[in-house]
Design an enzyme around this catalytic site. Structure first.
Site, PDB file in Angstrom:
ATOM      1  N   ASP A   1     -22.385  60.337  47.242  1.00  0.00           N
ATOM      2  CA  ASP A   1     -22.429  60.033  48.678  1.00  0.00           C
ATOM      3  C   ASP A   1     -23.555  60.810  49.357  1.00  0.00           C
ATOM      4  O   ASP A   1     -24.232  60.284  50.235  1.00  0.00           O
ATOM      5  CB  ASP A   1     -21.087  60.333  49.353  1.00  0.00           C
TER       6      ASP A   1
ATOM      7  N   SER B   1     -18.280  55.568  51.544  1.00  0.00           N
ATOM      8  CA  SER B   1     -18.724  56.939  51.834  1.00  0.00           C
ATOM      9  C   SER B   1     -17.537  57.787  52.293  1.00  0.00           C
ATOM     10  O   SER B   1     -17.280  58.880  51.765  1.00  0.00           O
ATOM     11  CB  SER B   1     -19.803  56.874  52.925  1.00  0.00           C
TER      12      SER B   1
ATOM     13  N   ARG C   1     -29.481  56.106  53.284  1.00  0.00           N
ATOM     14  CA  ARG C   1     -29.045  55.147  54.326  1.00  0.00           C
ATOM     15  C   ARG C   1     -29.598  55.547  55.684  1.00  0.00           C
ATOM     16  O   ARG C   1     -30.000  54.705  56.475  1.00  0.00           O
ATOM     17  CB  ARG C   1     -27.510  55.102  54.379  1.00  0.00           C
TER      18      ARG C   1
ATOM     19  N   HIS D   1      -9.705  61.497  59.753  1.00  0.00           N
ATOM     20  CA  HIS D   1     -11.160  61.346  59.713  1.00  0.00           C
ATOM     21  C   HIS D   1     -11.586  60.396  60.819  1.00  0.00           C
ATOM     22  O   HIS D   1     -10.900  59.431  61.113  1.00  0.00           O
ATOM     23  CB  HIS D   1     -11.596  60.787  58.356  1.00  0.00           C
TER      24      HIS D   1
ATOM     25  N   LYS E   1     -14.964  60.579  49.638  1.00  0.00           N
ATOM     26  CA  LYS E   1     -14.794  62.008  49.950  1.00  0.00           C
ATOM     27  C   LYS E   1     -13.323  62.334  50.203  1.00  0.00           C
ATOM     28  O   LYS E   1     -12.827  63.381  49.805  1.00  0.00           O
ATOM     29  CB  LYS E   1     -15.640  62.371  51.182  1.00  0.00           C
TER      30      LYS E   1
HETATM   31  N1  URA Z   1     -18.932  59.146  58.102  1.00  0.00           N
HETATM   32  C1  URA Z   1     -19.173  59.226  56.776  1.00  0.00           C
HETATM   33  O1  URA Z   1     -18.760  60.164  56.108  1.00  0.00           O
HETATM   34  N2  URA Z   1     -19.881  58.242  56.189  1.00  0.00           N
HETATM   35  C2  URA Z   1     -20.351  57.188  56.879  1.00  0.00           C
HETATM   36  O2  URA Z   1     -20.964  56.330  56.277  1.00  0.00           O
HETATM   37  C3  URA Z   1     -20.115  57.113  58.265  1.00  0.00           C
HETATM   38  C4  URA Z   1     -19.380  58.107  58.864  1.00  0.00           C
END
Ligand code: URA
Length: 432
Positions: free
Chosen positions: A161, A183, A168, A82, A187
């Site tokens: 989220d 966040s 946000r 990620h 996931k």
């Molecule tokens: N990627 C995400 O999934 N969440 C964030 O807050 C920032 C980048």
């Protein structure tokens, strides 16, 4: 429990209890907590921060707010990657194909563009027919059969989220370490991967602008992952200037294919090999990073990584012929050069501004429901450290409109030419 008391506690710098965090997350998902109170708590967290325990608890509650994928039917150690978000950051695409070609299963769940940063799913959709939304069982079957799949979050992954992220974005509370960490990790934990390598971006085009803040974020992410038994590590990499030479959806698929054919830009390849070598070691297919790197390089040389990419595209409904024929993807009508105003060395090329320029051309969304122009974007003919003659092209603007004076002005404002320049390092730090 009253939400106003939870806000008051955090606003005054207190530590939220597990019950208070649970109350907040479930209230957000059920809709019982109104957006204005959620926003007030987000702003309090932004200013007051959260300790390790609060961050982990927030992550777990957000993860539990939805479904959890069960990938146990896929043999082997499943490894995902990620990125915290960047410009020209197409790393996931060549990386997934190369790592899968070494025999490590890669079930990758990716996102769309956000602000000035691009999204892997948007890039893949430049390929005619490519489906980013496939069912859970199809996703599992594809990883079993082809070794990889790149999809969007299925069904009901971390719905808390989705709601919190949207707020946000409009309350200017994105760049908060506890909020980014919870966040991403909610996931990733819900997506069922065994191991995770995180690319934490640092610099002008990153959410975290300084190395110190990026390291803090990397430690928070890794700490949360390890806390739930996930093998997890982070690489802190440069995002002062865009990654690679192309920014835009079709353009980044082209660069991905170039990398897989052994003719991509060096900075991008270096980052892919660094991240990939950790993934291959975590996936148990090499004893150390050196051996892993050699295995990854071999997947380019023998064409197996390119074949994995083609197989993924075809399995997800896309036109596999794009691998050999880039003209099958949408391209912009005009190619407009940006000439250097003086001779010298490129000393600065701010990634965030280049990302915004690409977005304004139609390559990204200014509003959530904007349609993308897949063919537009920017090709960088020069990067920081390169020498340039007066009048030589710094970059090529790929546009569907002929007049791009606004884009030229924006780009001239973010590129600096001086007498001497030092290229940025690609990788700053590893956090394990
Ligand atoms: N990627 C995400 O999934 N969440 C964030 O807050 C920032 C980048």
């Amino acid at each position: 429990m009253r939400m106003v008391d939870v806000i008051d506690k955090k606003r005054n710098g207190g530590e939220l209890s597990d019950e208070e965090i649970g109350f907040f997350v479930s209230g957000v998902v059920s809709g019982e907590i109104p957006d204005y109170q959620t926003s007030a708590l987000l702003m309090s967290i932004y200013f007051r921060g959260m300790n390790d325990h609060e961050r982990s608890q927030l992550t777990l509650e957000m993860m539990r707010s939805g479904d959890r994928l069960d990938l146990s039917g896929i043999p082997g150690v499943k490894v995902d990657k990620h990125s915290t978000g960047g410009v020209g950051d197409k790393v996931s695409l060549p990386l997934a194909a190369m790592v899968a070609a070494t025999g490590v299963p890669v079930p990758m769940i990716s996102g769309r563009g956000l602000g000035h940063t691009g999204g892997t799913l948007d890039k893949l959709e430049a390929i005619p027919g490519y489906q980013v939304e496939i069912g859970e069982q199809d996703f599992i079957d594809q990883v079993k059969n082809e070794g990889l799949a790149i999809i969007g979050a299925t069904g009901n992954i971390a719905p808390a989220d989705k709601k919190i992220y949207a707020l946000r974005d409009v309350t200017d509370t994105v760049d908060s370490i506890p909020l980014i960490a919870s966040s991403i990790m909610s996931k990733k934990i819900a997506s069922g991967t065994d191991a995770l390598v995180i690319d934490v971006k640092t610099g002008a085009g990153a959410f975290m602008k300084t190395l110190e803040k990026s390291e803090e974020l990397a430690k928070a992410l890794v700490g949360i992952g390890k806390g739930v038994g996930m093998e997890c590590m982070a690489v802190i990499s440069d995002m002062n200037q865009p990654l690679g030479r192309k920014v835009g959806n079709t353009l980044e698929i082209e660069e991905t294919l170039d990398i897989l054919k052994g003719k991509g830009p060096k900075d991008l390849l270096e980052l892919v090999l660094t991240l990939g070598s950790y993934m291959v070691v975590l996936g148990g297919k090499a004893a150390d990073e050196k051996e892993a790197r050699a295995r990854l390089e071999a997947t380019i040389a023998d064409g197996s990584a390119l074949e994995r990419f083609r197989a993924m595209v075809v399995a997800q409904g896309g036109d596999g012929r794009v691998v050999d024929d880039y003209s099958l993807m949408p391209h912009a009508k005009y190619r407009i050069e940006l000439p250097a105003k003086r001779a010298g060395h490129v000393t600065r090329m701010l990634a965030d501004e280049v990302g915004i320029a690409s977005m304004k051309l139609g390559g990204g969304r200014e509003k959530a429901d904007d349609q993308l122009d897949y063919g537009v974007g920017i090709e960088l003919n020069k990067k920081v450290g390169d020498e340039v003659e007066a009048g030589e092209s710094l970059l090529t603007i790929c546009s569907d409109r002929e007049n791009v004076d606004d884009i030229k002005e924006l780009l001239y404002g973010c590129i600096e030419i001086g007498d001497e320049a030092k290229p940025y390092p690609m990788v700053y730090k590893i956090v394990k």
